[in-house]
Design an enzyme around this catalytic site. Structure first.
Site, mmCIF file in Angstrom:
data_model
loop_
_atom_site.group_PDB
_atom_site.id
_atom_site.type_symbol
_atom_site.label_atom_id
_atom_site.label_comp_id
_atom_site.label_asym_id
_atom_site.label_seq_id
_atom_site.Cartn_x
_atom_site.Cartn_y
_atom_site.Cartn_z
ATOM 1 N N LYS A 13 -18.527 -28.766 -29.904
ATOM 2 C CA LYS A 13 -19.133 -27.523 -29.399
ATOM 3 C C LYS A 13 -20.222 -27.013 -30.354
ATOM 4 O O LYS A 13 -21.322 -26.682 -29.931
ATOM 5 C CB LYS A 13 -18.065 -26.424 -29.230
ATOM 6 C CG LYS A 13 -16.913 -26.794 -28.322
ATOM 7 C CD LYS A 13 -15.902 -25.667 -28.202
ATOM 8 C CE LYS A 13 -15.189 -25.289 -29.496
ATOM 9 N NZ LYS A 13 -14.295 -26.342 -30.053
ATOM 10 N N ARG A 88 -11.390 -17.804 -25.504
ATOM 11 C CA ARG A 88 -10.369 -18.784 -25.816
ATOM 12 C C ARG A 88 -9.020 -18.435 -25.199
ATOM 13 O O ARG A 88 -8.044 -19.158 -25.397
ATOM 14 C CB ARG A 88 -10.172 -18.786 -27.326
ATOM 15 C CG ARG A 88 -10.644 -20.025 -28.013
ATOM 16 C CD ARG A 88 -10.576 -19.681 -29.483
ATOM 17 N NE ARG A 88 -10.380 -20.806 -30.306
ATOM 18 C CZ ARG A 88 -11.390 -21.385 -30.980
ATOM 19 N NH1 ARG A 88 -12.615 -20.989 -30.848
ATOM 20 N NH2 ARG A 88 -11.121 -22.383 -31.775
ATOM 21 N N ARG A 127 -15.370 -34.050 -41.024
ATOM 22 C CA ARG A 127 -16.444 -33.063 -40.915
ATOM 23 C C ARG A 127 -16.783 -32.413 -42.257
ATOM 24 O O ARG A 127 -15.911 -32.094 -43.047
ATOM 25 C CB ARG A 127 -16.026 -31.950 -39.940
ATOM 26 C CG ARG A 127 -16.979 -30.760 -39.974
ATOM 27 C CD ARG A 127 -16.762 -29.783 -38.877
ATOM 28 N NE ARG A 127 -15.385 -29.411 -38.695
ATOM 29 C CZ ARG A 127 -14.935 -28.792 -37.622
ATOM 30 N NH1 ARG A 127 -15.742 -28.502 -36.631
ATOM 31 N NH2 ARG A 127 -13.671 -28.475 -37.538
ATOM 32 N N ARG A 161 -14.118 -27.214 -44.316
ATOM 33 C CA ARG A 161 -13.400 -26.019 -43.853
ATOM 34 C C ARG A 161 -11.936 -26.024 -44.287
ATOM 35 O O ARG A 161 -11.291 -27.068 -44.287
ATOM 36 C CB ARG A 161 -13.477 -25.941 -42.327
ATOM 37 C CG ARG A 161 -14.673 -25.167 -41.861
ATOM 38 C CD ARG A 161 -14.939 -25.280 -40.394
ATOM 39 N NE ARG A 161 -13.787 -25.032 -39.533
ATOM 40 C CZ ARG A 161 -13.862 -25.033 -38.211
ATOM 41 N NH1 ARG A 161 -15.019 -25.248 -37.613
ATOM 42 N NH2 ARG A 161 -12.798 -24.827 -37.483
ATOM 43 N N ARG A 172 -3.903 -26.132 -34.111
ATOM 44 C CA ARG A 172 -5.108 -25.737 -33.364
ATOM 45 C C ARG A 172 -5.132 -26.405 -31.992
ATOM 46 O O ARG A 172 -5.532 -25.786 -31.004
ATOM 47 C CB ARG A 172 -6.363 -26.096 -34.175
ATOM 48 C CG ARG A 172 -6.602 -25.128 -35.317
ATOM 49 C CD ARG A 172 -7.495 -25.692 -36.395
ATOM 50 N NE ARG A 172 -8.828 -26.020 -35.944
ATOM 51 C CZ ARG A 172 -9.665 -26.784 -36.625
ATOM 52 N NH1 ARG A 172 -9.299 -27.300 -37.796
ATOM 53 N NH2 ARG A 172 -10.864 -27.030 -36.167
HETATM 54 P P1 AP5 Z 1 -18.093 -29.861 -34.180
HETATM 55 O O1 AP5 Z 1 -19.348 -29.775 -33.384
HETATM 56 O O2 AP5 Z 1 -18.023 -29.181 -35.481
HETATM 57 O O3 AP5 Z 1 -16.843 -29.491 -33.251
HETATM 58 P P2 AP5 Z 1 -16.363 -28.094 -32.641
HETATM 59 O O4 AP5 Z 1 -16.039 -28.326 -31.215
HETATM 60 O O5 AP5 Z 1 -17.328 -27.018 -32.979
HETATM 61 O O6 AP5 Z 1 -14.997 -27.946 -33.410
HETATM 62 P P3 AP5 Z 1 -14.362 -26.736 -34.208
HETATM 63 O O7 AP5 Z 1 -13.329 -27.319 -35.125
HETATM 64 O O8 AP5 Z 1 -15.425 -25.863 -34.817
HETATM 65 O O9 AP5 Z 1 -13.662 -25.987 -33.103
HETATM 66 P P4 AP5 Z 1 -12.541 -24.977 -33.272
HETATM 67 O O10 AP5 Z 1 -12.503 -24.487 -31.893
HETATM 68 O O11 AP5 Z 1 -11.264 -25.481 -33.797
HETATM 69 O O12 AP5 Z 1 -13.049 -24.031 -34.463
HETATM 70 P P5 AP5 Z 1 -13.724 -22.603 -34.473
HETATM 71 O O13 AP5 Z 1 -14.606 -22.534 -35.633
HETATM 72 O O14 AP5 Z 1 -14.243 -22.265 -33.138
HETATM 73 O O15 AP5 Z 1 -17.790 -31.440 -34.386
HETATM 74 C C1 AP5 Z 1 -16.707 -31.861 -35.200
HETATM 75 C C2 AP5 Z 1 -17.157 -33.069 -36.053
HETATM 76 O O16 AP5 Z 1 -17.399 -34.182 -35.199
HETATM 77 C C3 AP5 Z 1 -18.467 -32.832 -36.817
HETATM 78 O O17 AP5 Z 1 -18.366 -33.445 -38.074
HETATM 79 C C4 AP5 Z 1 -19.538 -33.521 -35.962
HETATM 80 O O18 AP5 Z 1 -20.589 -34.059 -36.751
HETATM 81 C C5 AP5 Z 1 -18.745 -34.632 -35.274
HETATM 82 N N1 AP5 Z 1 -19.166 -34.857 -33.895
HETATM 83 C C6 AP5 Z 1 -19.569 -33.932 -32.987
HETATM 84 N N2 AP5 Z 1 -19.856 -34.520 -31.800
HETATM 85 C C7 AP5 Z 1 -19.615 -35.846 -31.967
HETATM 86 C C8 AP5 Z 1 -19.727 -36.980 -31.102
HETATM 87 N N3 AP5 Z 1 -20.150 -36.858 -29.828
HETATM 88 N N4 AP5 Z 1 -19.398 -38.199 -31.602
HETATM 89 C C9 AP5 Z 1 -18.987 -38.331 -32.910
HETATM 90 N N5 AP5 Z 1 -18.860 -37.292 -33.763
HETATM 91 C C10 AP5 Z 1 -19.176 -36.075 -33.307
HETATM 92 O O19 AP5 Z 1 -12.449 -21.658 -34.745
HETATM 93 C C11 AP5 Z 1 -11.769 -21.690 -35.971
HETATM 94 C C12 AP5 Z 1 -10.625 -20.668 -35.960
HETATM 95 O O20 AP5 Z 1 -11.167 -19.348 -35.801
HETATM 96 C C13 AP5 Z 1 -9.627 -20.820 -34.816
HETATM 97 O O21 AP5 Z 1 -8.618 -21.757 -35.130
HETATM 98 C C14 AP5 Z 1 -9.098 -19.380 -34.689
HETATM 99 O O22 AP5 Z 1 -8.170 -19.105 -35.694
HETATM 100 C C15 AP5 Z 1 -10.337 -18.548 -34.956
HETATM 101 N N6 AP5 Z 1 -11.076 -18.232 -33.731
HETATM 102 C C16 AP5 Z 1 -12.367 -18.589 -33.432
HETATM 103 N N7 AP5 Z 1 -12.745 -18.130 -32.230
HETATM 104 C C17 AP5 Z 1 -11.672 -17.437 -31.737
HETATM 105 C C18 AP5 Z 1 -11.431 -16.774 -30.510
HETATM 106 N N8 AP5 Z 1 -12.373 -16.688 -29.557
HETATM 107 N N9 AP5 Z 1 -10.212 -16.224 -30.330
HETATM 108 C C19 AP5 Z 1 -9.259 -16.272 -31.281
HETATM 109 N N10 AP5 Z 1 -9.412 -16.937 -32.462
HETATM 110 C C20 AP5 Z 1 -10.613 -17.500 -32.689
HETATM 111 MG MG MG Z 2 -17.246 -25.311 -34.202
#
Ligand code: AP5
Ligand code: MG
Length: 218
Positions: A13, A88, A127, A161, A172
């Site tokens: 994402k 979410r 990552r 992270r 997660r």
């Molecule tokens: P990346 O693009 O970083 O993936 P992502 O989908 O953004 O994954 P996240 O881990 O950021 O999602 P998340 O939902 O767990 O975390 P968030 O920060 O939102 O890609 C991952 C890796 O793969 C990278 O190294 C990239 O280079 C590689 N890659 C990408 N695409 C690829 C492909 N096609 N092929 C190969 N490699 C690829 O949330 C973190 C925490 O915050 C949550 O756990 C929660 O505690 C809190 N939080 C955030 N938002 C909310 C909400 N709305 N409600 C409640 N809690 C929340």
């Molecule tokens: Mg992300």
């Protein structure tokens, strides 16, 4: 254009939101990035969110809804935005409907990323990001063009992270299937959902999203 990127942790994402935001002049709104910034700055929200995020649980709805409500009201969002990691939960989705309606804005498209669980774990464990500008990389799938130097800002410092470890990833993923996956049906029923193959290489996923955006714009 106002978009939601929906998918499990590590689905891509953030990677795709950054690419599409740059090519289309949209604002990337990542609640994860905003919460991590709050934790780093030691704000009241950051203090509440820190332990929850380290466990891989979801931060309470009212906190993230308030953050998004304030952010979407800012002038740079007028041209359109990409929500990355929000909503979410079903209450977050209902709150988003209301705050968009209150501002006479509409949601154009929700893009669901389909990625196998095993690939998610591999993506999350490899990552890393630029410690200065936040540009995202991967040990295997996306190395900087010059090793050790950020493509975007030239910094040589990188970070990983706190929640990117095997134990937290399991939690997660559970939170995703329990709380977030029901949004797929929610947006399908509204006629807003399109799904893409998130297993494809990064550039191909970007092209698939660009094709969907062109269809919506036509
Ligand atoms: P990346 O693009 O970083 O993936 P992502 O989908 O953004 O994954 P996240 O881990 O950021 O999602 P998340 O939902 O767990 O975390 P968030 O920060 O939102 O890609 C991952 C890796 O793969 C990278 O190294 C990239 O280079 C590689 N890659 C990408 N695409 C690829 C492909 N096609 N092929 C190969 N490699 C690829 O949330 C973190 C925490 O915050 C949550 O756990 C929660 O505690 C809190 N939080 C955030 N938002 C909310 C909400 N709305 N409600 C409640 N809690 C929340
Ligand atoms: Mg992300």
């Amino acid at each position: 254009m106002n978009l939601i990127l929906l998918g499990p942790p590590g689905a891509g994402k953030g990677t795709q939101a950054a690419a599409i935001a740059a090519s289309r002049g949209l604002v990337q709104l990542s609640t994860g990035d905003m919460l991590r910034a709050a934790v780093k700055a030691g704000t009241e929200v950051g203090k509440q969110a820190k332990a929850i995020m380290e466990r891989g649980d979801l931060v309470p709805d009212e906190i993230v809804i308030r953050i998004i409500d304030e952010r979407i009201g800012q002038p740079d969002c007028e041209n359109g935005f990409i929500l990355d990691g929000f909503p979410r939960t079903l209450p977050q989705a209902a709150a988003l409907d209301k705050l968009l309606a209150d501002r006479n804005k509409q949601l154009d498209l929700v893009i669901e990323f389909k990625v196998d669980d095993a690939a998610l774990v591999e993506r999350i464990s490899g990552r890393f990001a630029c410690a200065k500008c936040g540009a995202g990389y991967h040990d295997k799938f996306k190395q900087p063009k010059t090793p050790g130097v950020c493509d975007a800002c030239g910094s040589t410092e990188f970070s990983r992270r706190a929640d990117d470890n095997a134990e937290t990833v399991k939690n997660r993923l559970m939170a995703y299937y329990k709380e977030t996956a029901p949004l797929i049906g929610y947006y399908f029923a509204k006629g807003k959902l399109k799904s893409i193959d998130g297993m494809a290489p990064i550039d191909q996923v970007t092209h698939a999203i660009e094709r969907l955006l062109a269809e919506v714009a036509a």
